[in-house]
Design an enzyme around this catalytic site. Structure first.
Site, PDB file in Angstrom:
ATOM      1  N   VAL A 172      -2.181   5.078  -2.654  1.00 43.40           N
ATOM      2  CA  VAL A 172      -3.044   6.129  -2.123  1.00 43.40           C
ATOM      3  C   VAL A 172      -2.262   7.439  -2.147  1.00 43.40           C
ATOM      4  O   VAL A 172      -1.207   7.550  -1.519  1.00 43.40           O
ATOM      5  CB  VAL A 172      -3.512   5.812  -0.681  1.00 43.40           C
ATOM      6  CG1 VAL A 172      -4.402   6.923  -0.151  1.00 43.40           C
ATOM      7  CG2 VAL A 172      -4.244   4.474  -0.635  1.00 43.40           C
ATOM      8  N   ILE A 195       0.852  -1.190   0.000  1.00 47.73           N
ATOM      9  CA  ILE A 195       0.000   0.000   0.000  1.00 47.73           C
ATOM     10  C   ILE A 195       0.890   1.243   0.000  1.00 47.73           C
ATOM     11  O   ILE A 195       1.004   1.945   1.006  1.00 47.73           O
ATOM     12  CB  ILE A 195      -0.984   0.015   1.202  1.00 47.73           C
ATOM     13  CG1 ILE A 195      -1.742  -1.308   1.300  1.00 47.73           C
ATOM     14  CG2 ILE A 195      -1.981   1.167   1.044  1.00 47.73           C
ATOM     15  CD1 ILE A 195      -2.660  -1.412   2.515  1.00 47.73           C
ATOM     16  N   PRO A 196       1.564   1.494  -1.127  1.00 47.77           N
ATOM     17  CA  PRO A 196       2.383   2.704  -1.200  1.00 47.77           C
ATOM     18  C   PRO A 196       1.480   3.936  -1.083  1.00 47.77           C
ATOM     19  O   PRO A 196       0.340   3.923  -1.551  1.00 47.77           O
ATOM     20  CB  PRO A 196       3.051   2.611  -2.562  1.00 47.77           C
ATOM     21  CG  PRO A 196       2.264   1.626  -3.341  1.00 47.77           C
ATOM     22  CD  PRO A 196       1.579   0.728  -2.371  1.00 47.77           C
ATOM     23  N   HIS A 197       2.001   4.981  -0.452  1.00 48.66           N
ATOM     24  CA  HIS A 197       1.195   6.176  -0.270  1.00 48.66           C
ATOM     25  C   HIS A 197       2.076   7.399  -0.095  1.00 48.66           C
ATOM     26  O   HIS A 197       3.251   7.287   0.264  1.00 48.66           O
ATOM     27  CB  HIS A 197       0.240   6.026   0.916  1.00 48.66           C
ATOM     28  CG  HIS A 197       0.916   5.636   2.194  1.00 48.66           C
ATOM     29  ND1 HIS A 197       1.273   4.327   2.474  1.00 48.66           N
ATOM     30  CD2 HIS A 197       1.340   6.366   3.242  1.00 48.66           C
ATOM     31  CE1 HIS A 197       1.858   4.277   3.657  1.00 48.66           C
ATOM     32  NE2 HIS A 197       1.925   5.514   4.145  1.00 48.66           N
ATOM     33  N   GLY A 198       1.490   8.544  -0.363  1.00 49.36           N
ATOM     34  CA  GLY A 198       2.219   9.795  -0.219  1.00 49.36           C
ATOM     35  C   GLY A 198       1.286  10.971  -0.348  1.00 49.36           C
ATOM     36  O   GLY A 198       0.134  10.841  -0.758  1.00 49.36           O
TER      37      GLY A 198
END
Length: 148
Positions: free
Chosen positions: A103, A65-68
């Site tokens: 996300v 779940i990569p996010h930034g």
């Protein structure tokens, strides 16, 4: 909360072609760029890679779940990708990742960002959901995600 509120059909990649962590992130970001061409792909990728340098977003069970946070965004965006083969993503359980939820959130909208991450985490805890996600046809995958 419905995942479909933050997702569009263009942001679902039924079979990722990428075979490395950086390439997966780039492929997910390219999907974002297709719906928001004003976003700088290189900047978004850099934000994700900086986040990954702090600690992997490969949480185990084949999930990442990569996010930034991106200042130029107006609202939260979710991009979903699937890899039948799996991709080495430095996951906590050392297993390849097959399920990817990217996300991206505006810098000033922390509450919604956290609720979306929590919603995705709850969905992915369910073994049935993960199995349906991995075995679904492209149309079934889109229906599954918009119902979630």
């Amino acid at each position: 909360m419905k995942l479909g509120d933050f997702l569009s059909k263009e942001l679902i990649i039924p079979e990722l072609s990428a075979r490395t962590k950086k390439a997966v992130l780039a492929e997910l970001v390219a999907a974002v760029h297709s719906v928001q061409p004003e976003l700088d792909e290189t900047h978004v990728l850099d934000v994700l890679l900086e986040r990954e340098a702090l600690g992997t977003t490969g949480i185990g069970d084949g999930i990442a779940i990569p996010h930034g946070k991106i200042a130029e965004l107006e609202s939260v965006l979710v991009v979903v990708g699937r890899s039948a083969e799996g991709v080495e993503f430095d996951a906590l359980d050392f297993e390849p990742c097959k399920i990817f939820f990217l996300v991206l959130a505006p810098e000033k909208v922390a509450g919604v960002h956290l609720r979306v991450l929590a919603h995705i985490s709850r969905m992915l805890k369910e073994e049935d959901f993960r199995q349906q996600f991995l075995s679904a046809s492209e149309d079934e995958l889109k229906a599954l995600l918009f119902e979630a």
